[in-house]
Design an enzyme around this catalytic site. Sequence first.
Site, PDB file in Angstrom:
ATOM      1  N   ASP A   1     -59.267  55.442 -16.905  1.00  0.00           N
ATOM      2  CA  ASP A   1     -59.776  54.168 -17.437  1.00  0.00           C
ATOM      3  C   ASP A   1     -59.479  54.149 -18.927  1.00  0.00           C
ATOM      4  O   ASP A   1     -58.821  55.047 -19.448  1.00  0.00           O
ATOM      5  CB  ASP A   1     -61.295  54.042 -17.186  1.00  0.00           C
TER       6      ASP A   1
ATOM      7  N   SER B   1     -60.729  41.990 -31.261  1.00  0.00           N
ATOM      8  CA  SER B   1     -59.375  42.557 -31.325  1.00  0.00           C
ATOM      9  C   SER B   1     -59.405  43.976 -31.876  1.00  0.00           C
ATOM     10  O   SER B   1     -58.683  44.856 -31.395  1.00  0.00           O
ATOM     11  CB  SER B   1     -58.484  41.730 -32.249  1.00  0.00           C
TER      12      SER B   1
ATOM     13  N   HIS C   1     -48.150  37.255 -41.086  1.00  0.00           N
ATOM     14  CA  HIS C   1     -46.823  37.633 -40.615  1.00  0.00           C
ATOM     15  C   HIS C   1     -46.865  38.789 -39.630  1.00  0.00           C
ATOM     16  O   HIS C   1     -46.252  38.697 -38.553  1.00  0.00           O
ATOM     17  CB  HIS C   1     -45.813  37.866 -41.727  1.00  0.00           C
TER      18      HIS C   1
ATOM     19  N   HIS D   1     -42.411  35.164 -47.489  1.00  0.00           N
ATOM     20  CA  HIS D   1     -41.373  34.189 -47.092  1.00  0.00           C
ATOM     21  C   HIS D   1     -42.031  32.913 -46.536  1.00  0.00           C
ATOM     22  O   HIS D   1     -41.351  31.910 -46.357  1.00  0.00           O
ATOM     23  CB  HIS D   1     -40.351  34.790 -46.113  1.00  0.00           C
ATOM     24  N   HIS D   2     -43.337  33.002 -46.248  1.00  0.00           N
ATOM     25  CA  HIS D   2     -44.061  31.792 -45.852  1.00  0.00           C
ATOM     26  C   HIS D   2     -44.454  30.962 -47.072  1.00  0.00           C
ATOM     27  O   HIS D   2     -45.046  29.891 -46.923  1.00  0.00           O
ATOM     28  CB  HIS D   2     -45.330  32.155 -45.074  1.00  0.00           C
TER      29      HIS D   2
ATOM     30  N   THR E   1     -34.513  44.179 -34.681  1.00  0.00           N
ATOM     31  CA  THR E   1     -34.617  43.209 -33.583  1.00  0.00           C
ATOM     32  C   THR E   1     -33.280  43.135 -32.844  1.00  0.00           C
ATOM     33  O   THR E   1     -33.240  43.081 -31.608  1.00  0.00           O
ATOM     34  CB  THR E   1     -35.004  41.815 -34.120  1.00  0.00           C
TER      35      THR E   1
ATOM     36  N   LYS F   1     -32.878  45.929 -30.448  1.00  0.00           N
ATOM     37  CA  LYS F   1     -33.591  45.721 -29.192  1.00  0.00           C
ATOM     38  C   LYS F   1     -32.792  44.796 -28.257  1.00  0.00           C
ATOM     39  O   LYS F   1     -32.627  45.100 -27.074  1.00  0.00           O
ATOM     40  CB  LYS F   1     -34.985  45.143 -29.445  1.00  0.00           C
TER      41      LYS F   1
ATOM     42  N   ARG G   1     -44.241  18.140 -40.456  1.00  0.00           N
ATOM     43  CA  ARG G   1     -45.160  18.505 -39.387  1.00  0.00           C
ATOM     44  C   ARG G   1     -46.564  18.031 -39.741  1.00  0.00           C
ATOM     45  O   ARG G   1     -46.823  17.614 -40.866  1.00  0.00           O
ATOM     46  CB  ARG G   1     -45.151  20.026 -39.169  1.00  0.00           C
TER      47      ARG G   1
END
Lengths: 61, 533
Positions: free
Chosen positions: B114, B178, B261, B310-311, B336, B339, B458
């Site tokens: 478990d 979380s 991010h 970068h945001h 990435t 992958k 947006r």
Amino acid sequence: MDPKLKAANRRTGLILLSIALVFFFGAIGAKLLGSPVASIGVLGTAVLLFLVLAIGRHLRK
Amino acid sequence: MSSVPHDQVAGGHEHGHDEHAHHPTGIMRWITTTNHKDIGTLYLWFSFVMFIVGGIMALTIRAELFKPGLQIVDPEFFNSMTTLHGLVMIFGALMPGAVGFANWMIPLQVGAPDMAFARMNNWSFWLLPFAATLLVSSLFMPGGAPGTGWTIYPPLSIENGMGMDLTIFAIHIMGASSIMGSINIITTILNLRAPGMTLLKMPLFCWAWLITAYLLIAVMPVLAGAVTMLLTDRHFGTSFFNAAGGGDPVLFQHIFWFFGHPEVYIIILPAFGIISEIIPTFSRKPLFGYASMVYALSAIAILSFIVWAHHMFTTGLPAASILFYMYATMLIAVPTGVKVFNWLATMWKGSISLEAPMLFALGFLFLFTVGGFTGLILAIQPVDVQFQDTYYVVAHFHYVMVAGTLFAFFGGTYYWLPKWTGHMYDEKLADWHFWGSFIFFNVAFFPMHFLGMAGMPRRIPDYALQFADWNMVSTIGAFGFGLSQLLFLYVVVKTIRGGEKAAAKPWEGGLTLEWTVPSPAPYHTFETPPVVK
């Protein structure tokens, strides 16, 4: 569950919880320190070290 | 090696499966359960319910945008919808969905009986319905739900009504859930692996979750800190982010994106793990480059901490910072790319069959790569300045979040449904679900690239006439995508209720430990740990 394993689980859990608390108060403390760039930089470095140590020390197990 | 072939497992499925163990029945089973399979099921259903709630909000947005002018909702409500849609989908649907997969599969894949902290596991889940209720009930507060967007930037979030407080508390509670879930996952993986299962023999899904859990522990408290400061700014006279009192609203953006991010990778890494299980199984080949996949996951996680600004390219960062964040962001394309290359190499000369899990994996591979490429485009600061807050960004992150994570979740559900329910799903309907999702997803979101490039901002309920055609197409696609998901619900319910009996190993290419136990997986598994040679 084996008591030794239970104790090991508790130890691991507490270490992880303490790290979470450091980050929580670190985020607030960083603002109180003054320079946002420096304090977030320190926090970022801590995260990097934490990731490297946390994953790295278990790789050979 | 990504997995443990059956001939390397001593004992096979004689190992302590208590197939008919007594456990509570009825509603109390679900409220008091400490069983990882029950809790995984609860997480997955909760995630699906929130997916429907968030989906209805998305359809409200798209219905309003079907044609120019205000027709269905007023602008304040529209803003609340964009905020809650984002928060519900991220914190209510995608993250709990990933934790549901983790709860079900990690103990089965590492040979543990478990999760390490079974009671805390129950608590982690049962916090979520309360948090979700708080979040959604903010709609009914005076002033309505926050109209800030999911990023809850000050000064607007300081000025919003009581709905903002409920949102802050909901974020706190979901964050606590979380963090507890992550502590459980890390401890289970580090301490409860079957003898012989070294970290580098672990299935890649477990690796992806181990790294995700570390990310969660590092960044969820930072978000909690940020919203705590927001709360004290709102009610206790502090001025962390309130410019009128000497605070710095831009600082909130730094702290938010320091969480935000890595959060993108928190959502996508478990999806990478699921895809890394499906592709080898249906290619009937071991995963290509297992070690490099693990290192790529780690590299993505580490890089995710140093790209947050970068945001914020339009906030007036110094040129050196812009260059740093621009190049660091582009660097993420390397692991990435590793992958994507390895997934393709796994399929190369494989004996591929196209059951629903593999269809979703291929859909993921193609569409996530599109989302990755538009991410690279947005990483270029001069371009980003043009695209900031346009529909191009909306298209980009939906290609990552929906076609990336959600497609992986659908694939993972079909992949493990025989193990969870003991029945095979209806392959034809599942294929229809895939094609409906794939086609309508692209109809809904691809035109948003054109809208963004043409300059449509947006988070607006009305727009200029020049954007009308593609908005209409996008809305039709969104409703088609939403309807396709009802098919998914039907297939899952039908599978739970009956159907062709599933073998212990319904997929001949499955190599991991969960395929050594009967289907459906017994209530208790691996009470005596298997020995992995």
